[in-house]
Design a protein around this motif. Structure first.
Motif, short mmCIF file in Angstrom:
data_model
loop_
_atom_site.label_atom_id
_atom_site.label_comp_id
_atom_site.label_asym_id
_atom_site.label_seq_id
_atom_site.Cartn_x
_atom_site.Cartn_y
_atom_site.Cartn_z
N ARG A 1 46.14 42.11 40.06
CA ARG A 1 45.45 41.42 38.97
C ARG A 1 45.10 39.98 39.36
NH1 ARG A 1 50.25 43.21 36.07
NH2 ARG A 1 50.74 41.01 35.70
N SER A 2 44.26 39.37 38.56
CA SER A 2 43.84 37.99 38.84
C SER A 2 44.98 37.00 38.72
CB SER A 2 42.70 37.60 37.90
OG SER A 2 43.07 37.79 36.54
N ASP A 3 46.08 37.39 38.05
CA ASP A 3 47.24 36.51 37.92
C ASP A 3 48.34 36.85 38.92
OD1 ASP A 3 47.94 38.95 36.80
OD2 ASP A 3 49.15 38.08 35.20
N PRO B 1 39.80 46.94 31.81
CA PRO B 1 39.70 46.31 33.13
C PRO B 1 39.43 47.31 34.25
CG PRO B 1 41.52 45.37 31.90
CD PRO B 1 41.04 46.54 31.10
N VAL C 1 40.85 42.01 36.22
CA VAL C 1 40.93 40.98 35.18
C VAL C 1 41.91 41.40 34.09
CG1 VAL C 1 38.57 40.23 35.62
CG2 VAL C 1 38.99 41.98 33.87
N SER C 2 42.27 40.46 33.23
CA SER C 2 43.14 40.78 32.10
C SER C 2 42.36 41.57 31.06
CB SER C 2 43.68 39.50 31.47
OG SER C 2 42.62 38.78 30.83
N GLU D 1 41.98 40.75 27.98
CA GLU D 1 41.17 39.80 27.20
C GLU D 1 39.89 39.43 27.94
OE1 GLU D 1 45.38 39.47 25.81
OE2 GLU D 1 44.38 39.60 27.76
N GLU D 2 39.98 39.23 29.24
CA GLU D 2 38.78 38.92 30.03
C GLU D 2 37.81 40.09 30.02
OE1 GLU D 2 40.03 35.97 33.60
OE2 GLU D 2 41.15 37.86 33.52
N GLN E 1 35.73 40.26 26.92
CA GLN E 1 34.70 39.23 26.81
C GLN E 1 33.55 39.42 27.78
OE1 GLN E 1 36.95 35.64 27.40
NE2 GLN E 1 38.24 35.99 25.59
N ALA E 2 33.62 40.44 28.61
CA ALA E 2 32.57 40.67 29.61
C ALA E 2 31.24 40.97 28.93
CB ALA E 2 32.96 41.82 30.52
N ALA F 1 46.79 38.89 29.01
CA ALA F 1 46.93 37.56 29.55
C ALA F 1 48.35 37.06 29.28
CB ALA F 1 45.91 36.62 28.91
#
Length: 347
Positions: free
Chosen positions: A16-18, A251, A269-270, A272-273, A276-277, A328
């Protein structure tokens, strides 16, 4: 699991991005322990290279980690992409794994490169020849791996003398070896060699019935396998609420859309991200079509769907790729939504 087919797990070790790679591995080991505790049968690890969202680059290394962290799971490759590697190296790796964890190792073998052409060249340089040659020699490579892992090894004729190659000096057992594929080619090869076979239903969802029917109709019994043996692979996101299950799948759905449409890839991505895409109507339609082929919903809905798929394709085992994304703020070394999918499936 009495109302379900036997369940297993497929893991690509998503990043993941995190997360960094260490976090992704920690999350995989935690997921494997959950699968072990819940009674899943197998835990297979994929082979993909040079992808920003996938840390499953080396199945034998990951198999050793997962087998060492669990007690009873069969751990294997889903799969080793054999044209990328010298057959002797693969045989040596899995012979050692089988020696360390006897009766718990599966070797799933695939023919696809699992990467882009440049990375594929780097993998094969000095080991497997050019792409076309490596792929065309796939049946020979499979035979070599099978023979080299046997206690007697395989004889190699060089300058009028026979040199015996053994994957390990004193094998007592060999891994269970499967052929994997997403086309008729591997189905026919597995049938001809009397090997167990798995079609990559989780990747496309198209052609599964035809490939399995071809495998069963052409199957030739072998000393290792008297009758056809196969199972089904599915992508799954399960939550207490169907809308939440779909939300968690976003995702991975968006990543698959990017992969299939040639868009640049990044870490996963999360949730939440992903929500929002900004996507076009056509892109959302593609995502909806993919989601229809996945197992997404409440526990009851997911169990029914899996049972129906197993009945439709006449299999008694289903391998689940848990694709539920993370919210997130999730602890980087964990994947709670993926773990929850496994827990909810078994009730």
């Amino acid at each position: 699991m009495s109302d379900l087919p036997t369940l297993s797990v497929l893991d690509l070790v998503p990043v993941r991005s995190d997360q960094d790679t260490a976090d992704a591995i920690a999350a995989t080991l935690a997921l494997a322990r959950v699968a072990d505790d819940l009674g899943y049968r197998r835990y297979w690890l994929a082979e993909h290279h040079n992808m920003p969202a996938v840390a499953a680059t080396n199945p034998p290394v990951l198999i050793g980690m997962v087998a060492g962290a669990t007690r009873r799971l069969r751990v294997g490759s889903g799969g080793v992409m054999l044209p990328n590697h010298a057959p002797l190296v693969v045989a040596e790796q899995f012979a050692l794994l089988e020696a360390a964890y006897p009766g718990r190792i599966d070797l799933g073998i695939g023919r696809a490169p699992g990467t882009d052409p440049v990375t594929g060249w780097a993998l094969r340089h000095g080991a497997g020849g050019v792409t076309d040659e490596a792929v065309s020699r796939f049946p020979e490579y499979v035979e070599n791996v099978l023979a080299m892992m046997e206690p007697d090894g395989v004889g190699l004729a060089v300058q009028g003398r026979t040199h015996v190659l053994r994957a390990t000096p004193a094998a007592r057992s060999v891994p269970q070896i499967w052929l994997l594929g997403s086309s008729d080619y591997s189905a026919l090869l597995a049938a001809e060699k009397g090997m167990p076979y798995v079609f990559a239903h989780h990747f496309s969802g198209n052609g599964t019935g035809e490939a399995l029917a071809l495998y069963r109709s052409r199957f030739r019994p072998s000393p290792e396998l008297a009758a056809p043996r196969t199972f089904l692979t599915v992508n799954a996101s399960v939550a207490a609420d169907a809308a939440e299950a779909r939300r968690r799948a976003l995702p991975q759905l968006q990543m698959m859309l990017a992969l299939r449409s040639g868009q640049p890839l990044g870490p996963q991505v999360s949730v939440e991200e992903a929500e929002q895409a900004e996507l076009s109507d056509a892109q959302w339609a593609s995502i909806d079509a993919m989601a229809e082929r996945w197992v997404i919903g409440t526990p009851a809905e997911a169990r029914t769907r899996i049972a129906d798929l197993a009945a439709s394709y006449d299999v008694d085992e289903v391998m689940v790729n848990s694709v539920a994304g993370a919210a997130a703020g999730t602890e980087p070394g964990t994947s709670p939504a993926r773990e929850e999918t496994l827990r909810l499936l078994v009730g």
